[in-house]
Structure formats: C-alpha cells, structure tokens
Design an enzyme around this catalytic site. Structure first.
Site, PDB file in Angstrom:
ATOM      1  N   PRO A   2      85.468  15.898  86.116  1.00  0.00           N
ATOM      2  CA  PRO A   2      83.903  15.458  86.133  1.00  0.00           C
ATOM      3  C   PRO A   2      84.372  15.822  87.936  1.00  0.00           C
ATOM      4  CG  PRO A   2      85.224  13.440  84.802  1.00  0.00           C
ATOM      5  CD  PRO A   2      86.199  14.828  85.167  1.00  0.00           C
ATOM      6  N   GLU A   3      83.202  16.795  88.230  1.00  0.00           N
ATOM      7  CA  GLU A   3      82.487  16.540  89.652  1.00  0.00           C
ATOM      8  C   GLU A   3      81.321  15.685  90.155  1.00  0.00           C
ATOM      9  OE1 GLU A   3      83.050  19.453  92.220  1.00  0.00           O
ATOM     10  OE2 GLU A   3      84.577  20.807  91.740  1.00  0.00           O
ATOM     11  N   ARG A 152      87.984  19.815 115.340  1.00  0.00           N
ATOM     12  CA  ARG A 152      88.552  19.105 114.009  1.00  0.00           C
ATOM     13  C   ARG A 152      89.451  20.836 114.082  1.00  0.00           C
ATOM     14  NH1 ARG A 152      87.700  14.415 110.430  1.00  0.00           N
ATOM     15  NH2 ARG A 152      89.546  15.550 109.216  1.00  0.00           N
TER      16      ARG A 152
END
Length: 271
Positions: A2-3, A152
């Site tokens: 499942p996402e 980042r």
DNA sequence: CAGCGCCCCTGCCCGC
DNA sequence: TGCGGGCAGGGGCGCT
C-alpha cells in the site's frame, strides 16, 4: 503493497461497514507484527463504538472516543470487510467482529504492519507527531517545498519520500511524479529551481489524487476494502520499467538505486 | 540535525 | 523440478 492511495482506498472501503459500529470480538491469531499487538487493545475496544476512521499519512486511525487504534498496513498488509463468515487463511492475523456481524480482517504476509492503541490525543503519538503535511493538503505547496529543499544536498527522490517533509509519497509515486515533472531523481534537492518545485508539487498532487480516484495501484494482489482491485498499474510511466522504452520519447529507461530503492528515469525527459 | 544503511518478514521470480 | 539468491510497494532506528 500500500501506498497512500491504497490506504485511502481502504479507508473509504471499510468506513461504511465500520463507522458507528460496535466491536463485539477481537481475535489476534498472530501478534508478532512490526510491534506486538498490545494486550490492552482488545479489552479497550470490545463493547465500544468506532466513531470515525481517519488517516494520517499511511496510518489508519480508528477513533473510539476513549482512544484510538492506529493501524498500518506495512508493505504487504490489507484490511478486508467480510459480510459472511469465511475461515481464516494464511496470514489472516487479526479479525474484528462488529455488531452488524461483519468481520474486519487483517492479512499481512510480511508482518511489517502494525496495530497499536493509544488513549492520548492520537496526533501526539510518537509515530505521528513529527510527520510532514499531507500531500493533498494546501499546506504542501511550492513555497513549502522550495523552503524545505534549500541547502539540501540530498537527492530529491529520497527527500520527497521522507515523511518528515511530506507524508504518503512511496516509491512508486516518487518515481512517477519525478518523471511527470521532468526532474531526475538524483538531483540534489537544493538545486531545484522554483519552477521545478512548482511542477513537482503539482505532479505529486495530481498522481496521488488520480490514483485515489482510480482505487489505488494494483501490484500483485492489492484489493481495496470492498474487495475490488485497483486499475492503475497499467498506467505507470516508469516504475518497474527499467530497460524498457520511455512512453514519451521511446528512449531507454535507466534503472538505478537511491536510498536502497529501485529508481527508474528517462535521461531524455528528466533533467 | 542530516543522511545513509540496516533490518523486520514472507513470497516470488530468476538462474543454475 | 528443486534450490539458493536477490528483490519487493514501508519506515523506524541506530550509526556516522
């Protein structure tokens, strides 16, 4: 398995059968999930009514008023609604019987899923307290992604899969959203342009919303709470297609690994 | 803190 | 056909 779309599909599928119902019996055949199913869960929920079924990221939240059951499907878990009795099969670890006679059945071969119980405000639970915004919420926008990516060096793909940045973007949709926004997965997050942040946020929202609308991605054996399979798999652009031809430019799709996960992209369409 | 690897577990697919 | 190795959609945790 499942996402986020699968979890949301499950939530919507089980809600009509579970909301407002009282739990009459809890059977735990295998309590060794990601964490042991707490002993106090069954006595806490039996005789009590499920008030609402919410979701935060990929966590399903079954609110009782007296506390909340936190249910995660892990990598291979599913929740099914059984309207007539059926003998438990392999990996059918948990049953909740409701006062309607319906059974909510949890199956999870790999046992990466979890069922926990908390009586504190659920969003303060350690698993939920530090989660980033929901991807479909307006809090997740280009300004937010821009701010969170500055300075980042991390690859953009692993960044958008970090639940502290935004919840619910799993490996399939991270690959797909980066393809749809024309951004290579390994690009340092801090090097994304403003326009790319706009495109990526839009792509993430679009693909998740579309997948939910279509009932979630089917890989192997996913079924929603109503037992109907999703129909999204055949529409995937890059996931699991390394070495195949790009559906857009027909070039060879590249396959690499980022954060120890399969990563597929098109060198021509993604920069 | 950021960022990376590891690991939990079973099933499945591939190559030998 | 059998078997060993590698990999799988998640995500917490511990290490650097």
């Amino acid at each position: 398995m499942p996402e986020l779309p699968e979890v949301e599909t499950t939530r919507r599928g089980i809600t009509p059968h579970v909301q407002g119902r009282t739990v009459t019996e809890v059977v735990v055949r295998e309590s060794r999930l990601r964490w042991p199913v707490p002993e106090q869960l069954a006595p806490a929920v039996i005789g009590r009514q499920v008030v609402t079924i919410g979701r935060r990221g990929k966590y399903l939240l079954l609110e009782f008023g007296t506390g909340t059951a936190i249910w995660h499907l892990g990598m291979s878990g599913s929740l099914r609604v059984l309207t007539e009795a059926a003998p438990p099969g392999k990996h059918d670890h948990i049953d909740w019987t409701l006062d309607s006679g319906v059974v909510l059945r949890f199956n999870d071969p790999r046992r990466f899923g979890a069922l926990l119980w908390t009586e504190a405000p659920v969003l303060e639970h350690a698993l939920l307290a530090h989660l980033g915004p929901e991807p479909l919420d307006e809090l997740f926008d280009a300004d937010y992604l821009w701010a969170r990516t500055r300075r980042r060096a991390q690859a953009i793909k692993t960044l958008i899969m970090d639940a502290r940045i935004v919840v619910g973007v799993g490996n399939i949709y991270a690959n797909e959203a980066l393809f749809n926004s024309g951004i290579r997965p390994a690009r340092p997050a801090g090097k994304l342009t403003r326009a790319e942040c706009v495109r990526l946020v839009a792509a993430i929202k679009a693909i998740l919303a579309y997948a939910i609308e279509r009932g979630g991605t089917t890989l192997r054996d996913f079924v929603g709470g109503d037992g109907k399979p999703g129909y999204f798999q055949q529409e995937l652009q890059v996931y699991d297609r390394g070495g195949a031809n790009c559906r857009s430019c027909a070039g060879l799709l590249m396959e690499t690994r980022l954060g120890n996960r399969q990563t597929v992209y098109c060198r021509q369409c993604q920069r």
